[in-house]
Write a protein that holds these residues in place. Sequence first.
Motif, PDB file in Angstrom:
ATOM      1  N   SER A 143       0.967  -1.263  -0.080  1.00  0.00           N
ATOM      2  CA  SER A 143      -0.130   0.112   0.039  1.00  0.00           C
ATOM      3  C   SER A 143       0.760   1.172   0.068  1.00  0.00           C
ATOM      4  O   SER A 143       0.529   2.270  -0.705  1.00  0.00           O
ATOM      5  CB  SER A 143      -0.843   0.128   1.116  1.00  0.00           C
ATOM      6  OG  SER A 143      -1.279  -1.119   1.357  1.00  0.00           O
ATOM      7  N   MET A 144       2.071   1.085   0.692  1.00  0.00           N
ATOM      8  CA  MET A 144       2.986   2.315   0.707  1.00  0.00           C
ATOM      9  C   MET A 144       3.330   2.554  -0.566  1.00  0.00           C
ATOM     10  O   MET A 144       3.497   3.740  -1.091  1.00  0.00           O
ATOM     11  CB  MET A 144       4.085   2.161   1.565  1.00  0.00           C
ATOM     12  CG  MET A 144       3.714   1.940   2.898  1.00  0.00           C
ATOM     13  SD  MET A 144       3.379   3.391   3.961  1.00  0.00           S
ATOM     14  CE  MET A 144       1.760   3.015   4.439  1.00  0.00           C
ATOM     15  N   GLU A 145       4.004   1.453  -1.521  1.00  0.00           N
ATOM     16  CA  GLU A 145       4.445   1.749  -2.804  1.00  0.00           C
ATOM     17  C   GLU A 145       3.272   2.283  -3.646  1.00  0.00           C
ATOM     18  O   GLU A 145       3.482   3.211  -4.379  1.00  0.00           O
ATOM     19  CB  GLU A 145       4.886   0.285  -3.362  1.00  0.00           C
ATOM     20  CG  GLU A 145       5.874   0.114  -2.743  1.00  0.00           C
ATOM     21  CD  GLU A 145       6.156  -1.711  -3.064  1.00  0.00           C
ATOM     22  OE1 GLU A 145       5.586  -2.111  -4.135  1.00  0.00           O
ATOM     23  OE2 GLU A 145       7.128  -2.094  -2.453  1.00  0.00           O
ATOM     24  N   LEU A 146       2.085   2.043  -3.570  1.00  0.00           N
ATOM     25  CA  LEU A 146       0.889   2.181  -4.535  1.00  0.00           C
ATOM     26  C   LEU A 146       0.887   3.680  -4.703  1.00  0.00           C
ATOM     27  O   LEU A 146       0.915   4.201  -5.748  1.00  0.00           O
ATOM     28  CB  LEU A 146      -0.410   1.463  -4.010  1.00  0.00           C
ATOM     29  CG  LEU A 146      -1.394   1.796  -4.899  1.00  0.00           C
ATOM     30  CD1 LEU A 146      -1.221   1.091  -6.469  1.00  0.00           C
ATOM     31  CD2 LEU A 146      -2.800   1.402  -4.631  1.00  0.00           C
ATOM     32  N   GLY A 147       0.725   4.443  -3.554  1.00  0.00           N
ATOM     33  CA  GLY A 147       0.557   5.908  -3.279  1.00  0.00           C
ATOM     34  C   GLY A 147       1.710   6.490  -4.042  1.00  0.00           C
ATOM     35  O   GLY A 147       1.222   7.633  -4.978  1.00  0.00           O
ATOM     36  N   TYR A 148       2.796   6.218  -4.104  1.00  0.00           N
ATOM     37  CA  TYR A 148       4.007   7.217  -4.579  1.00  0.00           C
ATOM     38  C   TYR A 148       4.165   6.778  -5.949  1.00  0.00           C
ATOM     39  O   TYR A 148       4.257   7.616  -6.687  1.00  0.00           O
ATOM     40  CB  TYR A 148       5.224   6.144  -3.958  1.00  0.00           C
ATOM     41  CG  TYR A 148       6.413   6.899  -4.532  1.00  0.00           C
ATOM     42  CD1 TYR A 148       6.966   8.369  -4.513  1.00  0.00           C
ATOM     43  CD2 TYR A 148       7.374   6.011  -5.488  1.00  0.00           C
ATOM     44  CE1 TYR A 148       7.988   8.723  -5.232  1.00  0.00           C
ATOM     45  CE2 TYR A 148       8.396   6.464  -6.278  1.00  0.00           C
ATOM     46  CZ  TYR A 148       8.718   7.630  -6.210  1.00  0.00           C
ATOM     47  OH  TYR A 148       9.694   8.184  -6.820  1.00  0.00           O
ATOM     48  N   VAL A 149       3.642   5.613  -6.331  1.00  0.00           N
ATOM     49  CA  VAL A 149       3.832   5.247  -7.821  1.00  0.00           C
ATOM     50  C   VAL A 149       2.719   5.666  -8.624  1.00  0.00           C
ATOM     51  O   VAL A 149       2.878   6.291  -9.661  1.00  0.00           O
ATOM     52  CB  VAL A 149       3.807   3.651  -7.973  1.00  0.00           C
ATOM     53  CG1 VAL A 149       3.454   3.246  -9.210  1.00  0.00           C
ATOM     54  CG2 VAL A 149       5.083   2.852  -7.596  1.00  0.00           C
ATOM     55  N   LEU A 150       1.371   5.937  -8.012  1.00  0.00           N
ATOM     56  CA  LEU A 150       0.433   6.667  -8.463  1.00  0.00           C
ATOM     57  C   LEU A 150       0.803   8.066  -8.782  1.00  0.00           C
ATOM     58  O   LEU A 150       0.395   8.639  -9.733  1.00  0.00           O
ATOM     59  CB  LEU A 150      -1.034   6.497  -7.613  1.00  0.00           C
ATOM     60  CG  LEU A 150      -1.539   5.214  -7.578  1.00  0.00           C
ATOM     61  CD1 LEU A 150      -2.631   5.241  -6.768  1.00  0.00           C
ATOM     62  CD2 LEU A 150      -2.132   4.822  -9.069  1.00  0.00           C
ATOM     63  N   ALA A 151       1.450   8.695  -8.059  1.00  0.00           N
ATOM     64  CA  ALA A 151       1.815  10.075  -8.108  1.00  0.00           C
ATOM     65  C   ALA A 151       2.647  10.367  -9.004  1.00  0.00           C
ATOM     66  O   ALA A 151       2.364  11.285  -9.794  1.00  0.00           O
ATOM     67  CB  ALA A 151       2.379  10.731  -6.468  1.00  0.00           C
TER      68      ALA A 151
END
Lengths: 175, 377
Positions: B80-88
Motif C-alpha cells: 500500500s505504501m508503494e502504490l501511493g508513491y507510484v500513482l503520484a
Amino acid sequence: MSNDILNDLAYRKPITLRVYFKNIYDAIRTTLKGMSITIKYVYGVKPVTLEYPEVREELPANSRSRLFNDVENCISCMQCSAACPVDCIYISAVRREKEAPALKTKNGQAIRLDLTQYTIDTALCCYCGLCTTVCPTECLTHTQDYEFSQYTLDNMKYDYLDPQVRTWRNRLIKN
Amino acid sequence: MHSLNEEKLKTELLTVNMGPQHPATHGVLRVEIKTDGEIVAQAIPHLGYLHRCMEKHSENLDYRGVIPFCDRMDYLASMSMELGYVLAVEKMLGTEVPRRAQYIRTLVCELQRIASHLMFFGTYAIDLGAFSPFLYAFQDREIILRIFEELSGVRLLYNYIWIGGVWNDINDDQLKRIKEFCITMSESLKKYHSLVGENKIFIERTRSIGVITKDLAFEYGATGPLLRGAGVKWDLRKDRTYSIYNEFDFDIPVGSGEKGTLGDCWDRYYVRMQEMHESIKIIQQCLDGIEEGAIIGKVPKNIKLPKGEIYQRTECPRGELGYHLISDGNKKPYRLKVKSSCFTHVSMLPDIAPGLMIADLVASIGSVDIVLGEVDR
C-alpha cells in the motif's frame, strides 16, 4: 487535577445482582467457546512451523537473497551501481588492451573493459533488486542463498573477483 | 490540625516512562506518562527513535530508487505504501497502466490489508493478554506472505509495484491459491471474531475505553479505521477513488457503539475485522475480472518528471497516506513530503489517555494500531 480524573471513573456504575451473575455466566460461556476453538487447533491443525536447522526451506525461484555477480560476463557498464539506492556496489575497471584476445559475454556483447574491482557491501545492501533489473548481460543476479551471517561487518563485503567467491558459481547458478 | 493532615495527604504525580522498548508500544515509541496511582493523568508520546531520513534521502535518488524506501515506512503494509508513491509519479508522467497490472495491484493491496489487519488482530490480543490468537492469525498471514514472496521475491519489503505496472506477472496457480485462501479466510475470520471479539473479558477490557469521538477525530484529522470507528463513513477508495477501485462493489464498515460508547476500542477492532471481509469481497471480484495482457506500461528508461507538484493520497490499512511530490524537471524529486496517518494518530494520545488505567492505555495504543516506521519515516 487528580480528583477530576477520579471523577471520570464514575462511569463504572453500580450493577444489579442480576447483571452481576449474567456477567459471570457470559464470561464463562464465551471463554469456553474460545477454548473449544483452541482445542480444535491442538488436535485438528497440522503444525506449520518449519524446524529450521533440521528442515531448510527452499525459497521461490525469483527470491531476492544474496547477490552474485558472474564476473566473466560483466561488461563493467556500471548501471547497477548507478541504480543502487544505497550505493553499496563498488566497481572499477580499466580499458582492455588492444593486443589482448577479444572476449565476449554469454549473450554476445564484447567486453571492452577489464574489471579490477567488483565489491558489494552486503551489509549495506537493501535487497531491492533494482541492480539486477538494469543489468544488460544478466550477470548480476539474486540467488536463493540465505545463510550468510558473519562475525564482522568487513566479512560482509564480497569481492566477486576473489577466486574463492568465484567458486560459488557452480553452487548458485543453475545451467 | 486539619491543615496538617491535608499537608500529609498531598499526593504527587509519578512520572513513568513507557517504552521505548516496551513490547506493547509496537515498536520504539516512548510514552512519558504521569500517573496518579494506577490512573494516567497525562501521556506525552516521544517520537523519533526510528527516524531514517526517508524524505531527505529521496531527494538524492532517482524516481525508481525511492520505491524501496517507501516500503520501509510501514513495513507491515509495504504494498500500500508503494502504490501511493507510484500513482503520484504515474499521474505526473501521464503513464497508461495496463489493465492486468491494475488488477494485480488491487489484488496485492487488498491482500496486504488483510495481512496487516491480521497482524493487528494478533498483537492486539497479545496486548490484552491472549496469546494464541496471535499464532492463528500468523498462520493465515503466512499464506499471504508466501504468495507475495513468490511474486516479488521477498517477504516484507517488496519493491513489487513499479512505475508503470508491476514487476512480475501472477500465474494461474497463485490465483487459484488466492481463491482458496479467500474461502478459508472468511470462515476463519468468523472463528477469530468468536474467539476474541465476542469474548466477555475482551469486551470488558475494550468497551468505552480510549474513546475517540467524531469531533476529536475531525480536530486531529484522523483517518482510516479510527475515523470509521467513530462512526464516520469515509473511505478514500470510495469517496476519492483511485486506481480501479470504482469498479468494485464493497461496503464501508463503520462503528456503531454496539458494546459501549461510539468510537471506543471495541468499535475500532470491529471495523478492522469487517474491513477484512470487505477486502475479501474486492479480491474475489478482482479474481473474476482479471484480464490477460501486459503487466508494465511504456515508461522511459530515465524518468524525468515535468516541472510541477502533486498530492496523491491513498487508503492504507492504517489510514490515509499522502505523498506530496514536487519536481523541478530533473531526474530526482525536488521534495517528497509524506503525510502519514500514524503520525496523526499517535499525536492523539495526550487527548485519549487522561483518566485511563495504565493497562487501558496499552489497550488504547494497541487499538490505534500504529507502526513506528511510518510515524518517524
